[in-house]
Design an enzyme around this catalytic site. Structure first.
Site, PDB file in Angstrom:
ATOM      1  N   ASP A 275      -9.919  -3.417  -5.502  1.00 40.61           N
ATOM      2  CA  ASP A 275      -9.197  -2.523  -4.527  1.00 40.61           C
ATOM      3  C   ASP A 275     -10.560  -1.145  -4.259  1.00 40.61           C
ATOM      4  O   ASP A 275     -11.009  -0.400  -5.026  1.00 40.61           O
ATOM      5  CB  ASP A 275      -7.939  -1.233  -5.059  1.00 40.61           C
ATOM      6  CG  ASP A 275      -6.840  -0.947  -4.048  1.00 40.61           C
ATOM      7  OD1 ASP A 275      -7.826  -0.327  -3.190  1.00 40.61           O
ATOM      8  OD2 ASP A 275      -5.502  -1.700  -3.802  1.00 40.61           O
TER       9      ASP A 275
ATOM     10  N   HIS B  80      -8.446  -4.926  -1.893  1.00 38.32           N
ATOM     11  CA  HIS B  80      -6.684  -3.767  -0.807  1.00 38.32           C
ATOM     12  C   HIS B  80      -6.456  -4.937  -0.332  1.00 38.32           C
ATOM     13  O   HIS B  80      -6.045  -4.856   0.404  1.00 38.32           O
ATOM     14  CB  HIS B  80      -7.049  -2.702  -0.158  1.00 38.32           C
ATOM     15  CG  HIS B  80      -5.884  -1.672  -0.288  1.00 38.32           C
ATOM     16  ND1 HIS B  80      -5.055  -0.926  -1.459  1.00 38.32           N
ATOM     17  CD2 HIS B  80      -4.792  -0.786   0.688  1.00 38.32           C
ATOM     18  CE1 HIS B  80      -3.860  -0.638  -0.913  1.00 38.32           C
ATOM     19  NE2 HIS B  80      -3.964  -0.944  -0.013  1.00 38.32           N
TER      20      HIS B  80
ATOM     21  N   SER C  88       0.767  -1.120  -0.012  1.00 31.11           N
ATOM     22  CA  SER C  88       0.136  -0.458   0.116  1.00 31.11           C
ATOM     23  C   SER C  88       0.969   1.207  -0.275  1.00 31.11           C
ATOM     24  O   SER C  88       1.894   1.746  -0.937  1.00 31.11           O
ATOM     25  CB  SER C  88      -1.119  -0.166   0.989  1.00 31.11           C
ATOM     26  OG  SER C  88      -1.888   1.003   1.458  1.00 31.11           O
TER      27      SER C  88
END
Length: 379
Positions: A296, A352, A172
């Protein structure tokens, strides 16, 4: 017209977003009208003011608030890899970097770093930007991106086991740290950069305020435009990590973005401020492995995880990497890297940071363990 627009949105969307979107819009108008100092602007964002004060006086309270926030991007806790016969080759050490609201001391990042060390048979270390779980987590919000990269680089350069070069795994927001390190330093060099669901090209919307593959809705678009007004104020760029990689397409040609945005500087978007070192350092890395989460809900557009972006001045047109100005004008070395065969692309089907231990160790084996150290050190 307002009522018509309201009817096209769900009640849930309106209740979650409309009231604070309106407040942000009013704050933005006020900023342009009269705010002339950081103190003026802080009066418009009292929660940010409270957060920065609490981070100094009661950091444990801020940590608890972050852990309760839906904005956290926390690494999953993974099982160790199975025992595998060693091939006899020596693999470079690995540096890992965590996401927003996470920390090197959290179980997920600890398990990932230990698992990579076991898989490669080499040293692996999660590099924080502070000295403990509390300050490391807070820094993911309240330490600006450039300063975070500088701290990250200092810790890497102080580690004797990393001086011959290393591979890097980002999760991330941690990928912004690694990208920044590569462009600003890359000494000792990153050989292979494995970016898992990374913010390498920034974001253009708030987490969960969009659906991949669809244009931004009315509320999310209004919020994105307002955040663009606020994000590029000098004092905001010097506080909020997320503001530093926030790239609002409607602001991409503005003076504020071009002269103040940290990701704008990394992209060399202003020719008057372009830094040739960013491209030459980018060229020192041998492989860029970009992993995209197909569903995501944190990074918009998720095409950015593959070096794509929204078109300037357009919240609806998502450009794949080769159609962006960054690639076509080779602003920081992306096209040069592609033409040299350095770019590799993978994907995961879910949201995600949804990936399995088998996927992670498969990427490590495929991209970190396919060449002997004697080759990897020629960086």
């Amino acid at each position: 017209q307002i009522e018509s627009s309201r009817s096209s949105l769900s009640a849930t969307q309106m209740s979650r977003s409309e009231s604070w979107a309106l407040k942000l819009c009013l704050a933005s108008i006020a900023c342009r009208s009269w705010a002339s100092s950081p103190d003026d602007i802080l009066q418009l964002v009292p929660h940010l003011q409270n957060l920065t004060k609490l981070a100094k006086s009661s950091p444990e309270v801020v940590l608890a608030e972050i852990r309760a926030s839906p904005l956290r991007a926390v690494a999953p806790e993974l099982a160790p890899p199975p025992e595998t016969p060693m091939s006899g080759q020596s693999v470079l050490p690995t540096v890992t970097a965590h996401g927003m609201g996470d920390s090197c001391w959290e179980p997920g990042m600890a398990s990932i770093t230990k698992g990579i060390a076991k898989k490669t048979g080499s040293y692996a270390r999660c590099v924080p930007t502070a000295g403990n779980i509390v300050t490391d987590t807070i820094d993911g919000f309240l330490k600006d991106m450039d300063s975070s990269v500088d701290t990250f680089a200092a810790k890497i350069r102080a580690d004797p086991q990393l001086q011959g070069g290393f591979n890097a795994v980002g999760l991330s927001q941690g990928n912004s740290l690694i990208r920044g390190y590569i462009q600003k330093y890359n000494d000792p060099p990153v050989h292979t950069f494995l970016s898992i669901h990374g913010t390498v090209m920034g974001v253009a919307a708030l987490p969960s305020c969009f659906q991949q593959g669809k244009p931004l809705g009315l509320v999310c678009k209004a919020v994105a435009e307002v955040l663009g007004d606020l994000a590029y104020l000098p004092f905001v760029q010097k506080i909020l990590f997320q503001a530093d990689y926030y790239r609002a397409p409607k602001q991409a040609a503005s003076k504020g973005y071009l002269t103040r945005s940290q990701i704008g500087h990394w992209n060399n978007e202003d020719s008057d401020l372009a830094n040739a070192t960013y491209a030459s350092n980018f060229a020192k890395t041998k492989k860029f492995v970009m992993i995209k989460a197909m569903q995501d809900s944190m990074v918009y557009p998720n095409e950015g995880e593959w070096w794509g972006s929204l078109a300037d001045e357009d919240y609806e047109k998502v450009l794949p990497m080769k159609e962006t100005k960054f690639y076509q004008q080779d602003l920081f070395g992306l096209r040069t890297a592609d033409e040299a065969g350095k770019l590799h692309f993978e994907s995961t089907p879910g949201d995600h940071l949804e990936f399995t231990d088998a996927e992670l160790y498969g990427w490590v084996e495929k991209y970190f363990m396919d060449s002997p150290q004697s080759e990897t050190l020629l960086v």
